[in-house]
Scaffold this active site. Structure first.
Site, PDB file in Angstrom:
ATOM      1  N   GLU A  86       0.827  -1.232   0.000  1.00 42.84           N
ATOM      2  CA  GLU A  86       0.000   0.000   0.000  1.00 42.84           C
ATOM      3  C   GLU A  86       0.847   1.263   0.000  1.00 42.84           C
ATOM      4  O   GLU A  86       0.754   2.080   0.917  1.00 42.84           O
ATOM      5  CB  GLU A  86      -0.900   0.009   1.238  1.00 42.84           C
ATOM      6  CG  GLU A  86      -1.761  -1.226   1.425  1.00 42.84           C
ATOM      7  CD  GLU A  86      -2.394  -1.304   2.828  1.00 42.84           C
ATOM      8  OE1 GLU A  86      -1.980  -0.549   3.730  1.00 42.84           O
ATOM      9  OE2 GLU A  86      -3.291  -2.134   3.015  1.00 42.84           O
ATOM     10  N   PRO A  87       1.683   1.487  -0.998  1.00 38.88           N
ATOM     11  CA  PRO A  87       2.516   2.698  -0.977  1.00 38.88           C
ATOM     12  C   PRO A  87       1.723   3.935  -1.369  1.00 38.88           C
ATOM     13  O   PRO A  87       0.904   3.892  -2.282  1.00 38.88           O
ATOM     14  CB  PRO A  87       3.591   2.397  -2.026  1.00 38.88           C
ATOM     15  CG  PRO A  87       2.919   1.482  -2.998  1.00 38.88           C
ATOM     16  CD  PRO A  87       1.882   0.699  -2.224  1.00 38.88           C
TER      17      PRO A  87
ATOM     18  N   CYS B 282      -2.590  34.287   9.335  1.00 43.16           N
ATOM     19  CA  CYS B 282      -2.377  34.899  10.645  1.00 43.16           C
ATOM     20  C   CYS B 282      -2.098  33.852  11.707  1.00 43.16           C
ATOM     21  O   CYS B 282      -2.882  33.667  12.645  1.00 43.16           O
ATOM     22  CB  CYS B 282      -3.599  35.726  11.022  1.00 43.16           C
ATOM     23  SG  CYS B 282      -4.071  36.808   9.688  1.00 43.16           S
TER      24      CYS B 282
HETATM   25  C1  PLP Z   1      -1.338   6.104   5.057  1.00 41.10           C
HETATM   26  C2  PLP Z   1      -1.417   4.651   4.812  1.00 41.10           C
HETATM   27  C3  PLP Z   1      -0.642   4.049   3.823  1.00 41.10           C
HETATM   28  C4  PLP Z   1       0.333   4.812   2.968  1.00 41.10           C
HETATM   29  O1  PLP Z   1       1.422   5.292   3.678  1.00 41.10           O
HETATM   30  P1  PLP Z   1       2.616   6.008   2.877  1.00 41.10           P
HETATM   31  O2  PLP Z   1       3.552   6.425   3.924  1.00 41.10           O
HETATM   32  O3  PLP Z   1       2.029   7.142   2.133  1.00 41.10           O
HETATM   33  O4  PLP Z   1       3.200   4.983   1.960  1.00 41.10           O
HETATM   34  C5  PLP Z   1      -0.800   2.697   3.619  1.00 41.10           C
HETATM   35  N1  PLP Z   1      -1.665   1.954   4.349  1.00 41.10           N
HETATM   36  C6  PLP Z   1      -2.416   2.502   5.325  1.00 41.10           C
HETATM   37  C7  PLP Z   1      -3.337   1.642   6.090  1.00 41.10           C
HETATM   38  C8  PLP Z   1      -2.333   3.862   5.580  1.00 41.10           C
HETATM   39  O5  PLP Z   1      -3.064   4.398   6.560  1.00 41.10           O
END
Ligand code: PLP
Length: 435
Positions: free
Chosen positions: A276-277, A347
């Site tokens: 999940e990048p 501000c």
């Molecule tokens: C935010 C998130 C990601 C992605 O993280 P990155 O640091 O942007 O790669 C992947 N999985 C989950 C569950 C997340 O909350």
């Protein structure tokens, strides 16, 4: 590597001069590069070659539909954390079968939406969520595909606000509690266990915490399978860091990450993997371009006051984040340098992008740009100070398009509503002097 390079002293986004976009769109604006997004996606694809791995881009990093479409076309799935993000993925043509639904607080409505849209997998983060999901699935005559997000209690060694894998964080199910919950899930009629998930944080610059977490994950899979619960899918989470400055040691490359994954999960390569990048795909594929409104001197300090502010890019205020800031017209090596505090017009003293930053000399009306602004930039924008958030432009080769326009003041003011009772009620009279 990205596609924001100088040519004859002028900054280009791929084959488009950034000053030309500024002329057409006005400032400030975000600018994304299609070629860079594609390149980063392919880096992961190549790094995990040999494994059956679906890349599920984390939509929260940059959820513009043009960005999602660019990645979806390459085969990317999506990791979403809300119904809104799920809807964005679908709108960009990423089917539910490629969508993972993550997050600690999914509501009944969101779970129903996911099940009604063929969600690939729901990453469950607590026992009450598991129970609600079972109930929702049964009411829809569906079976929910579930992975549990397990909190391995490892220190990701990143900024505390983006660390998620310590026991004290709100995320995931305690590691020790996971076997019990998996047994419970395996007996539920509305739940089908498909895998295990971990996501320990963001902007990780070291592979060691990953290796620790993945080894624990491996142990857990072996234990669950010994208990008779097959785990066909392994969700590796996201979080790989990006270089925010040229000056630091660069974070690990996807290639080295891939080699580590293969090593830790040796003997388990027949499973389906998911990753999940977010940041690594989007951050360096975007810049924020701003104009210098004033150069001001106060008590001996030089302030660059830009027309971009923390409502456009909140990362410096929120995480003390560093962004390289450079002029759109390249300074020559022997130009004088100057130390600036780079600030926005809002501000709040927190509306500061950089303090005491050594930069080439900048004049009023000069264009500057923030590098690495493609992730957690536009998605976090707000209308604070009733400022229209920076529009988003996407470039592909020599073309560019406004992927999200700047709001007009009518757009912004038109969202509010003045109650009718002001017309019905008598106008309050100023107090009369009774003395
Ligand atoms: C935010 C998130 C990601 C992605 O993280 P990155 O640091 O942007 O790669 C992947 N999985 C989950 C569950 C997340 O909350």
């Amino acid at each position: 590597m990205d596609h924001f390079l100088y040519r004859n002293g002028a900054l280009y986004a791929e084959d488009v001069a950034v000053a030309e976009i500024a002329e057409a769109v006005g400032t400030p604006f975000y600018c994304y590069s299609t070629a860079t997004l594609e390149r980063h996606y392919r880096l992961f694809d190549e790094a995990l070659e040999g494994l059956d791995c679906l890349i599920c881009y984390a939509v929260k990093a940059n959820s513009n539909l043009a960005v999602l479409k660019t990645l979806g076309r390459l085969g990317s799935g999506a990791d979403v954390v809300s119904e809104g993000e799920f809807r964005r993925a679908l709108a960009a043509g990423i089917p539910g079968e490629r969508v993972i639904f993550s997050g600690v607080g999914k509501t009944r409505q969101e779970l129903e939406f996911a099940l009604n849209n063929d969600v690939r997998q729901i990453n469950v983060e607590s026992e009450p969520e598991l129970e609600l999901l079972n109930e929702v699935a049964l009411s829809l005559n569906a079976v929910a595909p579930v992975s549990m997000r397990v909190n391995p209690d490892v220190d990701a060694k990143t900024h505390e606000k983006i660390s998620t894998g310590k026991a004290e964080n709100k995320f995931g199910i305690a590691y020790e509690d996971a076997p019990r919950l998996y047994r419970k899930a395996a007996e539920m009629q509305g739940i089908r266990v498909v895998g295990v998930d971990m996501h320990i944080g963001s902007q990780l610059t070291d592979l060691e915490p990953y290796e620790q977490a993945y080894s624990l994950m491996r142990d857990l899979i072996e234990r669950l399978e010994a208990d008779g619960i097959p785990i066909p899918r392994i969700d590796l989470g996201g979080g790989l860091g990006v270089p925010y400055t040229r000056d630091n040691q660069p974070p690990p490359l996807p290639f080295d990450y891939g080699a580590m994954v293969r090593r830790v999960f040796a003997g388990m390569h027949d499973r389906e993997f998911e990753i999940e990048p977010g940041r690594l795909i989007a951050a360096n594929a975007g810049i924020l371009v701003a104009k210098t409104v004033y150069v001001k001197e106060n008590a001996g300090r030089q302030f660059l006051i830009l027309d971009a502010a923390m409502n456009d890019l909140v990362r410096p205020a929120l995480y003390d984040a560093w962004h390289d800031i450079d002029p759109v017209n390249e300074a020559s090596a022997n130009d004088t340098k100057q130390t600036y505090d780079v600030v926005g017009p809002i501000c709040e003293s927190g509306d500061t992008f950089a303090k005491q930053r050594l930069m080439p000399k900048i004049e009023q009306n000069d264009l500057v740009f923030f590098r690495s602004a493609g992730a957690y930039g536009a998605v976090m924008a707000s209308e604070y100070n009733t400022r229209p958030p920076a529009p988003e432009v996407i470039v592909s080769k020599d073309r560019f398009v406004i992927a999200r326009p700047r709001l007009t003041y009518d757009d912004m003011l038109g969202k509010d509503c003045i109650p009718e009772w002001f017309e019905e009620d008598e106008t309050p009279q100023p107090p009369t002097d009774t003395a």
